[in-house]
Design a protein around this motif. Structure first.
Motif, PDB file in Angstrom:
ATOM      1  N   ARG A   9      34.892  49.558  62.321  1.00  0.00           N
ATOM      2  CA  ARG A   9      35.371  50.531  61.332  1.00  0.00           C
ATOM      3  C   ARG A   9      35.521  49.891  59.966  1.00  0.00           C
ATOM      4  NH1 ARG A   9      41.491  51.828  61.589  1.00  0.00           N
ATOM      5  NH2 ARG A   9      41.367  49.788  60.559  1.00  0.00           N
ATOM      6  N   ASN A  10      36.104  48.701  59.927  1.00  0.00           N
ATOM      7  CA  ASN A  10      36.318  48.008  58.652  1.00  0.00           C
ATOM      8  C   ASN A  10      35.000  47.637  57.976  1.00  0.00           C
ATOM      9  OD1 ASN A  10      39.066  48.192  58.978  1.00  0.00           O
ATOM     10  ND2 ASN A  10      39.316  46.130  59.787  1.00  0.00           N
ATOM     11  N   ILE A  11      34.023  47.225  58.787  1.00  0.00           N
ATOM     12  CA  ILE A  11      32.711  46.878  58.240  1.00  0.00           C
ATOM     13  C   ILE A  11      32.048  48.108  57.636  1.00  0.00           C
ATOM     14  CG2 ILE A  11      30.353  46.180  58.858  1.00  0.00           C
ATOM     15  CD1 ILE A  11      31.636  44.263  60.907  1.00  0.00           C
ATOM     16  N   ILE A  12      32.130  49.243  58.340  1.00  0.00           N
ATOM     17  CA  ILE A  12      31.533  50.486  57.844  1.00  0.00           C
ATOM     18  C   ILE A  12      32.186  50.906  56.534  1.00  0.00           C
ATOM     19  CG2 ILE A  12      31.287  52.962  58.298  1.00  0.00           C
ATOM     20  CD1 ILE A  12      30.936  52.226  61.268  1.00  0.00           C
ATOM     21  N   ILE A  13      33.501  50.801  56.471  1.00  0.00           N
ATOM     22  CA  ILE A  13      34.222  51.163  55.243  1.00  0.00           C
ATOM     23  C   ILE A  13      33.807  50.253  54.088  1.00  0.00           C
ATOM     24  CG2 ILE A  13      36.505  51.197  54.136  1.00  0.00           C
ATOM     25  CD1 ILE A  13      37.652  52.107  56.849  1.00  0.00           C
ATOM     26  N   PHE A  16      30.347  51.144  52.917  1.00  0.00           N
ATOM     27  CA  PHE A  16      30.415  52.408  52.190  1.00  0.00           C
ATOM     28  C   PHE A  16      30.909  52.180  50.764  1.00  0.00           C
ATOM     29  CE2 PHE A  16      33.167  56.080  51.024  1.00  0.00           C
ATOM     30  CZ  PHE A  16      32.177  57.018  50.828  1.00  0.00           C
ATOM     31  N   LEU A  17      31.978  51.415  50.623  1.00  0.00           N
ATOM     32  CA  LEU A  17      32.531  51.132  49.295  1.00  0.00           C
ATOM     33  C   LEU A  17      31.569  50.296  48.461  1.00  0.00           C
ATOM     34  CD1 LEU A  17      36.257  50.374  50.228  1.00  0.00           C
ATOM     35  CD2 LEU A  17      35.335  52.458  49.184  1.00  0.00           C
ATOM     36  N   LEU A  18      30.875  49.356  49.113  1.00  0.00           N
ATOM     37  CA  LEU A  18      29.905  48.520  48.415  1.00  0.00           C
ATOM     38  C   LEU A  18      28.744  49.350  47.883  1.00  0.00           C
ATOM     39  CD1 LEU A  18      28.958  45.681  47.599  1.00  0.00           C
ATOM     40  CD2 LEU A  18      27.848  45.499  49.840  1.00  0.00           C
ATOM     41  N   SER A  19      28.283  50.306  48.676  1.00  0.00           N
ATOM     42  CA  SER A  19      27.175  51.152  48.241  1.00  0.00           C
ATOM     43  C   SER A  19      27.568  51.985  47.024  1.00  0.00           C
ATOM     44  CB  SER A  19      26.715  52.065  49.385  1.00  0.00           C
ATOM     45  OG  SER A  19      27.725  53.000  49.732  1.00  0.00           O
ATOM     46  N   ILE A  20      28.776  52.500  47.023  1.00  0.00           N
ATOM     47  CA  ILE A  20      29.247  53.275  45.874  1.00  0.00           C
ATOM     48  C   ILE A  20      29.360  52.383  44.643  1.00  0.00           C
ATOM     49  CG2 ILE A  20      31.205  54.571  44.926  1.00  0.00           C
ATOM     50  CD1 ILE A  20      31.704  55.661  47.728  1.00  0.00           C
TER      51      ILE A  20
END
Length: 226
Positions: A9-13, A16-20
């Protein structure tokens, strides 16, 4: 197991934040180098022992306004109206594929920009999924003007030639803002396969495509970002 899923979950978050963050940064910072350029350069280094990469970033107002019109007429005539995807073209391409016809692309300028700026080239569901994700992000965060600016600066427009300024200098000995409507139509005509087609030495096929694109340029709505 609980700890494992927490890490997932933490990796996905984080991703996601990195892509933004990536998209926000490139809304303001020129995209001087893309993953596709890097991939091509690595291939060149290992196969030829040298790197060839013609690329000069210029702002959109330093590019002839005829070029956005030409690529919209040629590649994506609903660019100014859609939200990143041309669902009619996607459906049409799927229908043709089911009938056994040659598979053709249905990617919009937005999707191509997302792929060029953030991803690798290739055919896989993972890459297409990420392309769709980034397409949504750049439509929302960048807007049409920035998408077109990055597209015209990053797409391959000739063998190892990337962007409007590089192809204008290499093939027409002028700056991108001096390109004529005919030259813009020639460049747009080569985009389906810029490694094969050359806007400086157009074949009869490319000349026919140029004539068709010039005709379409008079019919599609103006590409106005103001």
């Amino acid at each position: 197991m609980k700890r494992f899923w927490k890490w997932v979950r933490n990796i996905i978050i984080c991703l996601f934040l990195l892509s933004i963050l990536q998209v926000v940064i490139f809304k303001f910072v020129p995209v001087y180098y893309t993953p596709y350029m890097v991939s091509n350069n690595i291939t060149q280094l290992f196969t030829e022992g040298k790197i060839e990469c013609e690329h000069t970033w210029v702002p959109l107002d330093k590019i002839s306004p005829k070029l956005p019109l030409a690529v919209v007429a040629s590649e994506d005539n609903l660019f100014m109206d859609h939200s990143g995807f041309d669902f009619k073209q996607i459906e049409k391409a799927q229908d043709e594929a089911e009938k056994g016809k040659r598979l053709r692309g249905a990617s919009t300028i937005t999707q191509q920009t997302a792929k060029n700026a953030f991803l690798w080239h290739g055919k896989s569901y993972i890459r297409k999924g990420l392309e769709a994700y980034y397409a949504v992000l750049i439509e929302f965060i960048w807007g049409k003007k920035r998408i077109m600016e990055v597209y015209l600066n990053s797409i391959e427009m000739g063998e190892n030639i990337y962007g409007a300024e590089a192809v204008a200098q290499k093939h027409f000995n002028k700056s991108a803002n001096k390109l004529t409507a005919g030259e813009c139509a020639l460049i747009a005509a080569t985009l389906p396969n810029p490694k094969r087609f050359n806007s400086a030495k157009p074949s009869n096929y490319i000349q026919k495509r140029k004539a068709k694109i010039l005709s379409l340029m008079g019919k599609v709505p103006p590409v106005n970002f103001d």
